[in-house]
Design a protein around this motif. Sequence first.
Motif, short mmCIF file in Angstrom:
data_model
loop_
_atom_site.label_atom_id
_atom_site.label_comp_id
_atom_site.label_asym_id
_atom_site.label_seq_id
_atom_site.Cartn_x
_atom_site.Cartn_y
_atom_site.Cartn_z
N GLY A 174 -41.66 19.15 -8.18
CA GLY A 174 -42.03 19.01 -6.78
C GLY A 174 -42.59 20.29 -6.20
N ILE A 175 -42.01 21.43 -6.57
CA ILE A 175 -42.53 22.74 -6.13
C ILE A 175 -43.82 23.07 -6.87
N GLU A 176 -43.85 22.74 -8.15
CA GLU A 176 -45.05 23.02 -8.95
C GLU A 176 -46.26 22.23 -8.45
N ALA A 177 -45.99 21.09 -7.78
CA ALA A 177 -47.09 20.33 -7.18
C ALA A 177 -47.71 21.08 -6.00
N ILE A 182 -46.18 27.03 -13.00
CA ILE A 182 -44.90 26.67 -13.62
C ILE A 182 -43.82 27.62 -13.10
N ILE A 183 -42.72 27.07 -12.62
CA ILE A 183 -41.60 27.89 -12.16
C ILE A 183 -40.86 28.44 -13.37
N LYS A 184 -40.73 29.75 -13.43
CA LYS A 184 -40.08 30.39 -14.58
C LYS A 184 -38.55 30.40 -14.46
N ASP A 185 -38.04 30.64 -13.26
CA ASP A 185 -36.60 30.70 -13.07
C ASP A 185 -36.05 29.28 -12.94
N ARG A 186 -35.46 28.77 -14.01
CA ARG A 186 -34.98 27.39 -14.03
C ARG A 186 -33.45 27.33 -14.19
#
Length: 368
Positions: A174-177, A182-186
């Motif tokens: 949802g944030i990547e949209a 790409i979110i690195k901190d997962r």
Amino acid sequence: MFSLRGSFIRIIGNKKVKSELKKEEVKRILVPNGRIGDMVCETPFLKALHKEFPKAEIDVYLDDVVAPLFKNCSYVNVILNKNKYKIIKKVKILKMLNLLYEAWTRRKKYDLYFIFTNEMRALSVLSLKILSPKYVISVYRREKFGIKKDELTIYDRYIKKAQSSHMRDIYLSGIEAITDEIIKDRKYEICLGNLENKYNNYFDKNKVNIIFNYLGGNFKKNLSYLELKESCSKLLEIKENIVVHIMTLPNKYEELLKQIESWNEKRIMICPETKDILDAAALIKYSDILASVDTGVVHAASAFNIPVISIFPNNENSIKYFSPMSDLSYIIKCEDKHYIKNFDKNLMCENIKDILKQKEKNLYEKHN
């Protein structure tokens, strides 16, 4: 083929002009609610959302069982669900009316709203129409009633495919949209606050302390006392320095205590009575291993990278969406599709042995 329901969904699910997301205008955000496991999986998403919209208020409506998870999270506003009548959840028509009522009470309060379920349901679309957020980000809809997955324009932007089918990655998509990155901190995040060191000295550091949780989110995922005893006794056979600490809910504490006392085994004991899920997470943080039926504490352990053995019913979707995310994670799948029972205890012991070997290897590499 003509569908009356499909026609109704099209009427309420389309708008003339899609909204344009302007980050500076986003003042208030509504995020999905859920049970304990859902919300722990959602924490990387919430963290990334706050980073992207640092000045915006982030609201989530939660039950009082789940709410303590965010007691010490400064960037999430927890709003307690006021509905305390269980009958509303059990009677379908009351549940439907309550959904529409809740949407009305929150009408036009939010600038940004996320949807991660893909149902093509008239009631869900209608409640979204009533809620009327300025901007909606959604996963693709399930094609139904002749409606294509990206046809409805009430959703301003559709989410591209997530990195995996795990709920953590679906949330982050949802944030990547929005960011197109790409979110690195997962990593999961649970802020313990003043509970951070509460159980630092609770466990004997010369022992292998395994927490065993036998209670799931419903009775179908609960182990019987007989199977609980067999499971714990099996774990004791692995090594002489293993101690099993059984975790339970506050309302089950006295009942479980009597059971354990009747077993007359010093290396099987009850965990201290914890106040809520945050208190339980603080205890799990200092254990060596968590063995548990599929439920929220599995994800709490993953937040602290505690090795996990999670016992699931034979449900591939459940495993796909909610598998544990600790570096050392193992899954035991029961034969039954709905109930957790008669699981492979020998496999559980082999998994424990693998964890202990890996921990010894890590310790050796750290000192050499």
